[in-house]
Write a protein that holds these residues in place. Structure first.
Motif, mmCIF file in Angstrom:
data_model
loop_
_atom_site.group_PDB
_atom_site.id
_atom_site.type_symbol
_atom_site.label_atom_id
_atom_site.label_comp_id
_atom_site.label_asym_id
_atom_site.label_seq_id
_atom_site.Cartn_x
_atom_site.Cartn_y
_atom_site.Cartn_z
ATOM 1 N N ASP A 26 0.827 -1.208 0.000
ATOM 2 C CA ASP A 26 0.000 0.000 0.000
ATOM 3 C C ASP A 26 0.860 1.255 0.000
ATOM 4 O OD1 ASP A 26 -2.254 -1.606 0.048
ATOM 5 O OD2 ASP A 26 -2.617 -1.333 2.192
ATOM 6 N N ILE A 27 1.893 1.250 0.819
ATOM 7 C CA ILE A 27 2.801 2.398 0.867
ATOM 8 C C ILE A 27 3.500 2.554 -0.476
ATOM 9 C CG2 ILE A 27 4.956 3.263 1.894
ATOM 10 C CD1 ILE A 27 3.973 1.914 4.535
ATOM 11 N N ALA A 28 3.991 1.459 -1.024
ATOM 12 C CA ALA A 28 4.710 1.505 -2.296
ATOM 13 C C ALA A 28 3.809 2.014 -3.416
ATOM 14 C CB ALA A 28 5.265 0.127 -2.645
ATOM 15 N N ARG A 29 2.604 1.509 -3.487
ATOM 16 C CA ARG A 29 1.679 1.959 -4.540
ATOM 17 C C ARG A 29 1.349 3.437 -4.378
ATOM 18 N NH1 ARG A 29 -0.678 -3.426 -3.845
ATOM 19 N NH2 ARG A 29 -0.015 -4.602 -5.657
ATOM 20 N N SER A 30 1.161 3.862 -3.143
ATOM 21 C CA SER A 30 0.877 5.266 -2.876
ATOM 22 C C SER A 30 2.022 6.152 -3.363
ATOM 23 C CB SER A 30 0.647 5.460 -1.381
ATOM 24 O OG SER A 30 0.517 6.817 -1.071
ATOM 25 N N VAL A 31 3.243 5.739 -3.072
ATOM 26 C CA VAL A 31 4.419 6.495 -3.517
ATOM 27 C C VAL A 31 4.476 6.530 -5.033
ATOM 28 C CG1 VAL A 31 6.950 6.430 -3.644
ATOM 29 C CG2 VAL A 31 5.806 6.160 -1.439
ATOM 30 N N LEU A 32 4.310 5.385 -5.671
ATOM 31 C CA LEU A 32 4.435 5.328 -7.128
ATOM 32 C C LEU A 32 3.359 6.137 -7.844
ATOM 33 C CD1 LEU A 32 5.534 1.649 -7.750
ATOM 34 C CD2 LEU A 32 6.923 3.715 -7.668
ATOM 35 N N LEU A 33 2.174 6.175 -7.295
ATOM 36 C CA LEU A 33 1.099 6.948 -7.918
ATOM 37 C C LEU A 33 1.375 8.446 -7.884
ATOM 38 C CD1 LEU A 33 -2.040 5.001 -6.675
ATOM 39 C CD2 LEU A 33 -1.195 5.149 -9.023
ATOM 40 N N LYS A 34 2.218 8.878 -6.955
ATOM 41 C CA LYS A 34 2.546 10.302 -6.830
ATOM 42 C C LYS A 34 3.768 10.700 -7.657
ATOM 43 C CE LYS A 34 0.765 10.372 -2.137
ATOM 44 N NZ LYS A 34 1.148 10.398 -0.718
ATOM 45 N N CYS A 35 4.469 9.724 -8.221
ATOM 46 C CA CYS A 35 5.731 9.999 -8.920
ATOM 47 C C CYS A 35 5.522 10.313 -10.394
ATOM 48 C CB CYS A 35 6.656 8.780 -8.830
ATOM 49 S SG CYS A 35 7.278 8.490 -7.190
ATOM 50 N N LYS A 36 6.214 11.327 -10.825
ATOM 51 C CA LYS A 36 6.263 11.653 -12.251
ATOM 52 C C LYS A 36 7.711 11.660 -12.757
ATOM 53 C CE LYS A 36 2.092 14.452 -12.153
ATOM 54 N NZ LYS A 36 1.157 13.603 -12.774
ATOM 55 N N SER A 37 8.647 11.454 -11.824
ATOM 56 C CA SER A 37 10.064 11.459 -12.192
ATOM 57 C C SER A 37 10.870 10.708 -11.128
ATOM 58 C CB SER A 37 10.582 12.903 -12.281
ATOM 59 O OG SER A 37 10.607 13.490 -11.000
ATOM 60 N N TRP A 38 12.148 10.446 -11.447
ATOM 61 C CA TRP A 38 13.044 9.832 -10.466
ATOM 62 C C TRP A 38 13.231 10.745 -9.263
ATOM 63 C CZ3 TRP A 38 14.053 5.003 -9.988
ATOM 64 C CH2 TRP A 38 14.079 4.176 -11.110
ATOM 65 N N ASP A 39 13.269 12.061 -9.525
ATOM 66 C CA ASP A 39 13.413 13.007 -8.412
ATOM 67 C C ASP A 39 12.233 12.892 -7.459
ATOM 68 O OD1 ASP A 39 15.856 14.005 -9.270
ATOM 69 O OD2 ASP A 39 14.946 15.635 -10.407
ATOM 70 N N ASP A 40 11.018 12.751 -8.006
ATOM 71 C CA ASP A 40 9.844 12.553 -7.156
ATOM 72 C C ASP A 40 9.998 11.275 -6.336
ATOM 73 O OD1 ASP A 40 8.625 14.804 -8.207
ATOM 74 O OD2 ASP A 40 7.239 13.681 -9.490
#
Length: 64
Positions: A10-24
């Motif tokens: 759940d944490i991992a999916r939440s993080v990935l859904l917010k990412c648009k770049s490696w910096d994110d």
């Protein structure tokens, strides 16, 4: 208290859904525990392997 695998997913999916770049990705995982960072990286890698056309024929991608 031990974190169960679903919490990590759940944490991992939440993080990935917010990412648009490696910096994110780096910014969002920085405050996480080493275990949570590993979970995020595993889900990222698993998602990449499922979506990339060079690896799309893989039937099962194992995670630890």
């Amino acid at each position: 208290m031990r974190q169960n695998r679903n919490d990590g997913n759940d944490i991992a999916r939440s993080v990935l859904l917010k990412c648009k770049s490696w910096d994110d990705f780096r910014r969002l995982v920085e405050p996480l525990s080493p275990k949570q960072k590993g979970d995020c990286f595993e889900v990222l890698t698993q998602t990449f392997l499922k979506l990339d056309s060079d690896y799309g024929n893989l039937k099962k991608i194992w995670r630890t």
